[in-house]
Design an enzyme around this catalytic site. Structure first.
Site, short mmCIF file in Angstrom:
data_model
loop_
_atom_site.label_atom_id
_atom_site.label_comp_id
_atom_site.label_asym_id
_atom_site.label_seq_id
_atom_site.Cartn_x
_atom_site.Cartn_y
_atom_site.Cartn_z
CE1 TYR A 1 29.75 33.14 35.27
CE2 TYR A 1 28.44 33.63 33.94
CZ TYR A 1 29.75 33.90 33.92
OH TYR A 1 30.04 35.27 33.51
CB SER B 1 28.80 38.89 34.26
OG SER B 1 28.30 38.62 33.01
N1 NAP Z 1 32.92 35.91 28.00
C1 NAP Z 1 31.97 36.88 28.60
O1 NAP Z 1 31.17 36.44 27.71
C2 NAP Z 1 32.24 36.68 29.68
C3 NAP Z 1 31.24 37.80 30.10
C4 NAP Z 1 31.22 38.25 30.92
C5 NAP Z 1 31.88 37.51 32.29
N2 NAP Z 1 32.94 36.33 32.45
C6 NAP Z 1 33.71 36.28 32.84
O2 NAP Z 1 35.12 36.77 32.90
C7 NAP Z 1 36.22 36.17 33.48
C8 NAP Z 1 37.56 35.32 32.44
O3 NAP Z 1 36.76 34.81 31.27
P1 NAP Z 1 36.92 34.85 29.72
O4 NAP Z 1 35.26 34.86 28.79
O5 NAP Z 1 38.24 35.22 29.84
O6 NAP Z 1 37.00 33.12 30.39
P2 NAP Z 1 38.46 32.41 29.30
O7 NAP Z 1 38.70 33.01 28.74
O8 NAP Z 1 37.53 30.64 29.67
O9 NAP Z 1 39.12 32.76 31.24
C9 NAP Z 1 39.44 32.11 31.89
C10 NAP Z 1 40.32 32.41 33.05
O10 NAP Z 1 40.24 31.68 34.35
C11 NAP Z 1 41.55 31.30 34.58
N3 NAP Z 1 40.95 30.21 35.46
C12 NAP Z 1 39.63 29.28 35.80
N4 NAP Z 1 39.67 28.72 37.16
C13 NAP Z 1 40.83 29.04 37.93
C14 NAP Z 1 41.00 28.69 39.25
N5 NAP Z 1 40.42 27.71 39.92
N6 NAP Z 1 42.32 29.56 39.34
C15 NAP Z 1 42.72 29.69 38.68
N7 NAP Z 1 42.52 30.31 37.49
C16 NAP Z 1 41.68 30.18 36.82
C17 NAP Z 1 41.14 30.29 33.45
O11 NAP Z 1 43.01 29.49 34.21
P3 NAP Z 1 43.26 28.26 33.87
O12 NAP Z 1 42.62 27.53 33.30
O13 NAP Z 1 44.96 27.93 33.67
O14 NAP Z 1 43.44 28.08 35.61
C18 NAP Z 1 41.19 31.24 32.50
O15 NAP Z 1 42.53 32.34 32.27
C19 NAP Z 1 35.01 35.01 34.11
O16 NAP Z 1 35.51 35.30 35.41
C20 NAP Z 1 34.09 34.98 33.46
O17 NAP Z 1 33.11 34.61 34.42
C21 NAP Z 1 33.50 36.12 31.03
#
Ligand code: NAP
Length: 235
Positions: free
Chosen positions: A156, A144
């Site tokens: 985080y 991130s």
């Molecule tokens: N959105 C942002 O602004 C942003 C910015 C920088 C980085 N990120 C990173 O991008 C990545 C994806 O996030 P996103 O924004 O796409 O959010 P999201 O839509 O909430 O997706 C998160 C994913 O992680 C899965 N997950 C969570 N805990 C898990 C576990 N214990 N085992 C397996 N799967 C798990 C969730 O699936 P289930 O709940 O079905 O398990 C979901 O598919 C994350 O690492 C986040 O930190 C996001």
């Protein structure tokens, strides 16, 4: 999603966090580019719906997995190899955030976040390295912008700094295997990551395109980091 890509490759991309947001968008773009995909997360029904959408068992495997569970990660890799015979890229993307302020979150939530964002990513790396060595493949990790600059009171941000370090540690460790390593470092992306969805943010498709860029390079090109902010984001 609107994406058109060149010739299908049939290569296999395993994605954790594939049930939602960046992971699901990446699966859609990769499938459009001809990749077969292995979809991992905890939400079985969402994974099965996405696998159906992306062509069913010949093209997409729904593989429920809690990334904090080492046995489950080993089963994930075994089922990917059973289904498709190879893993050419693995995207350790599962993760979630929490409130800022070191007194504003519970120790239990911290524990789950560290286990998912850091330990879970490390387990994905560990579980997939043998198959990626076989394929001279590609490892990607979602860090991130918060893994590049510390955010006030953000556990985080601490977890994502660990992921950034993990990517560079893996790059050096895997030198000589042919495995390429890419850190994906998004700024704010409008996904279910946020309870209050942001405006003026990136879209999940924007990050998916960055992943496809990294995994579409010629074999001698190792794209090590991609940091993407929305134009509206200052910090
Ligand atoms: N959105 C942002 O602004 C942003 C910015 C920088 C980085 N990120 C990173 O991008 C990545 C994806 O996030 P996103 O924004 O796409 O959010 P999201 O839509 O909430 O997706 C998160 C994913 O992680 C899965 N997950 C969570 N805990 C898990 C576990 N214990 N085992 C397996 N799967 C798990 C969730 O699936 P289930 O709940 O079905 O398990 C979901 O598919 C994350 O690492 C986040 O930190 C996001």
């Amino acid at each position: 999603m609107s994406a058109t890509y060149a010739a299908p490759s049939d290569r296999v991309l395993l994605i954790t966090g594939a049930s939602s947001g960046i992971g699901a968008a990446t699966a859609r773009h990769a499938a459009a580019a001809g990749w077969r995909v292995v979809l991992a997360a905890r939400s079985r029904e969402r994974l099965e719906g996405l696998a159906d959408e992306l062509g069913g068992p010949e093209r997409a495997l729904a593989a429920p997995c809690d990334v904090t569970d080492w046995d489950a990660q080993q089963r994930l890799v075994a089922s990917a190899l059973d289904a498709f015979g190879e893993i050419d890229a693995a995207f350790a993307n599962a993760g979630f955030g929490g409130p800022r302020g070191f007194l504003n979150d519970t120790p239990e939530h911290w524990r789950e976040m560290v286990l998912t964002n850091v330990y879970g990513a490390a387990l994905t790396l560990r579980a997939t390295i043998p198959a990626l060595t076989q394929s001279a493949g590609h490892l990607l990790l979602t860090s991130s912008v918060a893994g590049r600059r510390a955010l006030p009171g953000s556990m985080y941000s601490c977890t994502k700094h660990a992921v950034t370090a993990m990517g560079e540690a893996a790059r050096q460790d895997l030198h000589g295997t042919g495995i390429r390593v890419t850190l994906i470092e998004p700024g704010m992306v409008d996904t279910p990551f946020f309870d209050d969805r942001p405006s003026d943010a990136l879209h999940d498709d924007d990050i998916a395109r960055a992943v496809i860029y990294a995994i579409s390079q010629p074999p001698h090109v190792n794209v090590n980091e991609i940091l993407v902010r929305p134009v509206s984001q200052q910090g």
